[in-house]
Write a protein that holds these residues in place. Structure first.
Motif, PDB file in Angstrom:
ATOM      1  N   LEU A 115      10.760  -1.404   1.342  1.00 45.22           N
ATOM      2  CA  LEU A 115      12.005  -1.686   0.636  1.00 45.22           C
ATOM      3  C   LEU A 115      11.928  -3.065  -0.017  1.00 45.22           C
ATOM      4  CD1 LEU A 115      14.325   0.299   0.599  1.00 45.22           C
ATOM      5  CD2 LEU A 115      15.353  -0.896   2.515  1.00 45.22           C
ATOM      6  N   ASN A 116      11.421  -4.036   0.744  1.00 48.86           N
ATOM      7  CA  ASN A 116      11.249  -5.375   0.190  1.00 48.86           C
ATOM      8  C   ASN A 116      10.281  -5.364  -0.989  1.00 48.86           C
ATOM      9  OD1 ASN A 116      13.027  -6.537   1.884  1.00 48.86           O
ATOM     10  ND2 ASN A 116      11.530  -7.652   3.113  1.00 48.86           N
ATOM     11  N   ARG A 117       9.242  -4.549  -0.877  1.00 57.18           N
ATOM     12  CA  ARG A 117       8.270  -4.490  -1.956  1.00 57.18           C
ATOM     13  C   ARG A 117       8.909  -3.918  -3.220  1.00 57.18           C
ATOM     14  NH1 ARG A 117       3.798  -1.397   0.038  1.00 57.18           N
ATOM     15  NH2 ARG A 117       3.398  -3.142   1.435  1.00 57.18           N
ATOM     16  N   ALA A 118       9.751  -2.899  -3.044  1.00 55.69           N
ATOM     17  CA  ALA A 118      10.429  -2.301  -4.203  1.00 55.69           C
ATOM     18  C   ALA A 118      11.311  -3.335  -4.894  1.00 55.69           C
ATOM     19  CB  ALA A 118      11.254  -1.098  -3.770  1.00 55.69           C
ATOM     20  N   ILE A 119      12.025  -4.128  -4.092  1.00 59.15           N
ATOM     21  CA  ILE A 119      12.877  -5.175  -4.656  1.00 59.15           C
ATOM     22  C   ILE A 119      12.022  -6.187  -5.408  1.00 59.15           C
ATOM     23  CG2 ILE A 119      14.379  -7.128  -4.082  1.00 59.15           C
ATOM     24  CD1 ILE A 119      15.302  -5.456  -1.617  1.00 59.15           C
TER      25      ILE A 119
ATOM     26  N   LYS B  98      13.121   4.577   9.058  1.00 61.29           N
ATOM     27  CA  LYS B  98      12.507   5.549   8.140  1.00 61.29           C
ATOM     28  C   LYS B  98      13.611   6.254   7.372  1.00 61.29           C
ATOM     29  CE  LYS B  98       8.118   6.681  10.301  1.00 61.29           C
ATOM     30  NZ  LYS B  98       8.173   5.877  11.545  1.00 61.29           N
ATOM     31  N   PHE B  99      13.396   6.395   6.069  1.00 64.59           N
ATOM     32  CA  PHE B  99      14.410   7.029   5.227  1.00 64.59           C
ATOM     33  C   PHE B  99      13.937   8.402   4.765  1.00 64.59           C
ATOM     34  CE2 PHE B  99      14.861   2.473   4.661  1.00 64.59           C
ATOM     35  CZ  PHE B  99      16.224   2.267   4.623  1.00 64.59           C
ATOM     36  N   SER B 100      14.859   9.343   4.641  1.00 67.73           N
ATOM     37  CA  SER B 100      14.545  10.591   3.947  1.00 67.73           C
ATOM     38  C   SER B 100      14.575  10.302   2.449  1.00 67.73           C
ATOM     39  CB  SER B 100      15.587  11.667   4.251  1.00 67.73           C
ATOM     40  OG  SER B 100      15.771  11.775   5.626  1.00 67.73           O
TER      41      SER B 100
ATOM     42  N   ASP C 187      11.118   7.736  -1.647  1.00 65.45           N
ATOM     43  CA  ASP C 187      10.664   7.373  -2.995  1.00 65.45           C
ATOM     44  C   ASP C 187      11.837   7.297  -3.968  1.00 65.45           C
ATOM     45  OD1 ASP C 187       8.106   7.099  -2.186  1.00 65.45           O
ATOM     46  OD2 ASP C 187       7.455   9.108  -2.793  1.00 65.45           O
ATOM     47  N   ASP C 188      12.767   8.236  -3.815  1.00 67.55           N
ATOM     48  CA  ASP C 188      13.948   8.213  -4.697  1.00 67.55           C
ATOM     49  C   ASP C 188      14.774   6.961  -4.467  1.00 67.55           C
ATOM     50  OD1 ASP C 188      13.132  10.613  -5.597  1.00 67.55           O
ATOM     51  OD2 ASP C 188      14.589  11.813  -4.468  1.00 67.55           O
ATOM     52  N   LEU C 189      14.912   6.579  -3.195  1.00 69.37           N
ATOM     53  CA  LEU C 189      15.695   5.386  -2.882  1.00 69.37           C
ATOM     54  C   LEU C 189      15.034   4.141  -3.477  1.00 69.37           C
ATOM     55  CD1 LEU C 189      17.958   3.852  -1.378  1.00 69.37           C
ATOM     56  CD2 LEU C 189      16.455   3.779   0.621  1.00 69.37           C
ATOM     57  N   LYS C 190      13.703   4.037  -3.309  1.00 74.56           N
ATOM     58  CA  LYS C 190      12.996   2.860  -3.836  1.00 74.56           C
ATOM     59  C   LYS C 190      13.125   2.795  -5.355  1.00 74.56           C
ATOM     60  CE  LYS C 190       9.176   3.801  -1.579  1.00 74.56           C
ATOM     61  NZ  LYS C 190       7.781   3.763  -1.115  1.00 74.56           N
ATOM     62  N   GLU C 191      13.004   3.945  -6.001  1.00 77.07           N
ATOM     63  CA  GLU C 191      13.122   3.999  -7.458  1.00 77.07           C
ATOM     64  C   GLU C 191      14.538   3.594  -7.888  1.00 77.07           C
ATOM     65  OE1 GLU C 191      10.522   4.156  -9.260  1.00 77.07           O
ATOM     66  OE2 GLU C 191      11.794   3.913 -11.034  1.00 77.07           O
ATOM     67  N   LEU C 192      15.519   4.082  -7.135  1.00 80.26           N
ATOM     68  CA  LEU C 192      16.918   3.762  -7.439  1.00 80.26           C
ATOM     69  C   LEU C 192      17.144   2.250  -7.414  1.00 80.26           C
ATOM     70  CD1 LEU C 192      19.904   4.972  -7.710  1.00 80.26           C
ATOM     71  CD2 LEU C 192      20.051   4.624  -5.232  1.00 80.26           C
ATOM     72  N   ILE C 193      16.609   1.607  -6.374  1.00 79.27           N
ATOM     73  CA  ILE C 193      16.783   0.160  -6.222  1.00 79.27           C
ATOM     74  C   ILE C 193      16.022  -0.598  -7.310  1.00 79.27           C
ATOM     75  CG2 ILE C 193      16.187  -1.788  -4.728  1.00 79.27           C
ATOM     76  CD1 ILE C 193      16.897   0.000  -2.345  1.00 79.27           C
ATOM     77  N   LYS C 194      14.786  -0.180  -7.545  1.00 76.21           N
ATOM     78  CA  LYS C 194      13.956  -0.855  -8.534  1.00 76.21           C
ATOM     79  C   LYS C 194      14.591  -0.775  -9.922  1.00 76.21           C
ATOM     80  CE  LYS C 194       9.132  -0.666  -9.557  1.00 76.21           C
ATOM     81  NZ  LYS C 194       7.820  -0.113  -9.206  1.00 76.21           N
ATOM     82  N   LYS C 195      15.014   0.420 -10.268  1.00 73.67           N
ATOM     83  CA  LYS C 195      15.597   0.608 -11.592  1.00 73.67           C
ATOM     84  C   LYS C 195      16.940  -0.124 -11.689  1.00 73.67           C
ATOM     85  CE  LYS C 195      16.644   4.037 -15.080  1.00 73.67           C
ATOM     86  NZ  LYS C 195      17.968   3.421 -15.314  1.00 73.67           N
TER      87      LYS C 195
END
Ligand code: ZN
Ligand code: ZN
Length: 587
Positions: free
Chosen positions: A262-266, A305-307, A310-318
């Motif tokens: 999550l930190n990496r996505a941010i 752990k999240f279900s 990948d979608d969550l990381k993309e959501l945050i990144k975008k």
């Protein structure tokens, strides 16, 4: 009714392993989380000598009955959860029940508590109940833990220095304040107030209380969602960074979690907006159905752990990228009117350390590398204006008037004065150009007048030989030619004219560097950054006004005109107001 239940043995055994009180911050954590569970709207935390001498937590929560108060110090008593399903649900505040008895075993504990009628006061010394009497009826709980570890000198040795003990507590309290902006937190260390939030539910105000008004003014609101997750919070402008990752705070259903990915996505969302070794300040709330997350149950860390991760990381990144896109990111130079922020904690801890000779182990300065303390300033006046519109903000037009030190282009417009670092600006322009070219496999190639032969030591030769396809996809005509050398006859059209040979050699160097964990994205990225720097005008090069104009033009067309690919600013800004203030034209 007594609220505290005894856990069944199975669950208790699951928890018991490794659950010991090791640090002052674990004690503070236990006490504060009890207060949160008790429904407190105000929690006051007082420590002396980083908690080693005394930790006191006062709340205005539900309080405990006499029987519950006694039971709280028996092993396996907990009001937090009753079965295994509760243990894995993040919406409950973790598990404890082991901690209070453990704390009481190694300290002197005084508990005053009341549910609103007759109060209870008990004293437990080294695990033995020494006093049990009636007390006043103020609703809530006040618990004081003194002389922590007094009977276990061996353990005291393991305590970090007081400095890092206090830093840990401070970090923990800050994070609780982010988790619960509607609870008023007061944190006092040796008579100094280190945090005082107002409990109004305004997260930005809490950020101001923790990081100061200047940082709070440079935080941007973010709010995005998909089918599973709802993410909101605040992110810092790229000009506000810290040397430690600790300031990227993620909460899942109000619980602080630590997740490397999550930190990496941010951090990735800020790629090239800031230097790689600096990190943004971010507080993100992730709200979701508890069934979508699985918590790794370990008392000292909370991994998750999240279900549909990948979608969550993309959501945050975008989401972060969109916010940055919609903000004008030119750092504004402001004259300091007074010393508004002071690193009081550091000063204070250094004082403690002078008085107490305790061996230093690791000193963690990360929390204090920038001011942590605060001023009073009206939060409502913060400028959040340029995020209202739903489009990309364009860098304003500006007109060059000259070059200072052969390096900085001086420009102006109706808003004020700008300085552009010509190397950084050209690097950014080149970088976006090379990225585009590298990402487009349909480029043409040019036959070289004289083929280029390059020779390598055998280990490097092997790496290149293994990756010839990568180079051929980039439209290089490259073949083995004799021992440890290659011959290049064609190259892609986008190499800078006159610098073809240098560019080719740089690209091969990047390829050799990328030996381990080769990925085409990383290779392209590295190539674009390397070439952009090599092909940019150097500092101390005089260029004409016409050349400056065309440089500014190209910069303004960039997707991110504000930073070079290494994350350094291209442009800084002095507003008319600041200039007039500095020249005392405006008072
Ligand atoms: Zn450079
Ligand atoms: Zn750079």
């Amino acid at each position: 009714m007594n609220k505290i239940k005894i856990m069944n043995d199975d669950l208790a055994n699951k928890i018991a392993a490794g659950e010991v009180v090791e640090k002052c911050v674990s004690v503070v954590k236990e006490l504060v989380e009890n207060s949160v569970d008790a429904g407190a709207s105000e929690i006051k935390i007082i420590v002396e000598e980083a908690g080693t001498k005394m930790i006191k937590v006062i709340d205005n929560g539900a309080g405990m009955s006499h029987d519950d108060a006694i039971l709280a110090f028996e092993r396996h008593a907990t009001s937090k959860l009753y079965d295994e399903t509760g243990l894995f649900r993040i919406s409950s505040l973790g598990f404890r029940g082991e901690a209070l008895p453990s704390i009481a075993a190694v300290s002197l504990v005084e508990l005053k508590t009341s549910t609103g009628d007759v109060g209870t006061r008990i004293i437990i010394n080294g695990g033995k109940l020494e006093k049990d009497e009636k007390a006043d009826a103020r609703k809530g709980t006040e618990i004081t833990v003194s002389n922590l570890f007094f009977n276990t000198p061996a353990r005291l040795k393991y305590l970090n220095s007081l400095y890092s003990e206090l830093a840990n507590i401070c970090e923990y309290v800050n994070k609780m304040a982010f988790s619960y902006p509607n609870i008023k937190f007061v944190f006092i260390s040796d008579d100094k107030v280190l945090l005082n939030t107002d409990g109004s539910g305004n997260l930005l105000k809490v950020i101001k209380d923790v990081y100061g008004a200047e940082v709070a003014r440079k935080m941007k609101n973010i709010s995005v969602f998909n089918d599973d997750y709802d993410v909101d919070g605040f992110i810092s402008l790229p000009e506000v960074t810290r040397s430690s990752r600790n300031h990227m705070v993620t909460l899942v259903n109000q619980r602080v979690v630590r997740n490397v990915e999550l930190n990496r996505a941010i951090n990735d969302a800020y790629h090239t907006y800031k230097p790689e070794t600096r990190y943004p300040i971010v507080v993100l709330n992730i709200n979701c159905d508890p069934s979508l997350v699985d918590v790794n149950v370990h008392p000292s860390k909370l991994d998750i752990k999240f279900s549909n991760f990948d979608d969550l990381k993309e959501l945050i990144k975008k989401g972060i990228k969109d916010v940055l896109d919609k903000s004008l990111l030119i750092p504004k130079i402001e004259m300091k009117t007074e010393q508004t922020e002071k690193p009081v904690v550091k000063e204070q801890v250094l004082n403690i350390e002078r008085q107490n000779v305790i061996e230093d182990s690791v000193i963690d300065y990360s929390l204090f590398d920038e001011p942590v303390l605060t001023v009073n300033e009206d939060i409502e006046s913060y400028d959040q204006t340029n995020e209202t519109e739903d489009k990309k903000v364009i860098m304003p037009e500006m007109y060059p008037v000259g070059l200072a030190k052969g390096t900085y282009i001086i420009c102006h417009n109706e808003l004020g004065l700008y300085m552009i670092d010509q190397h950084a600006a050209k690097e950014r322009i080149n970088y976006e150009y090379y990225k585009k070219m590298l990402g487009n496999p349909n480029n043409n190639s040019i036959r070289m007048l004289i083929p280029l032969t390059v020779e390598f030591p055998s280990n490097e030769f092997i790496i290149i030989k293994q990756n010839l396809e990568v180079l051929r996809n980039m439209k290089f005509d490259i073949e083995e030619s004799g021992i440890n050398s290659f011959i290049i006859k064609e190259h892609p059209t986008w190499l800078k004219q006159g610098y073809e040979e240098e560019s080719i050699k740089k690209i091969l160097e990047v390829l050799i560097d990328q030996e381990r964990n080769f990925s085409i994205e990383k290779f392209n990225e590295k190539t674009a950054i390397t070439l952009s720097c090599k092909m940019a005008i150097k500092a101390n090069t005089n260029i004409s006004i016409l050349e400056m104009e065309s440089l500014i033009n190209d910069l303004r067309k960039c997707e991110n005109p504000y930073t070079c690919p290494h994350g350094r600013p291209t442009t800084i800004f002095y507003s008319n107001y600041e200039l007039e203030k500095m020249f005392k034209r405006a008072m």
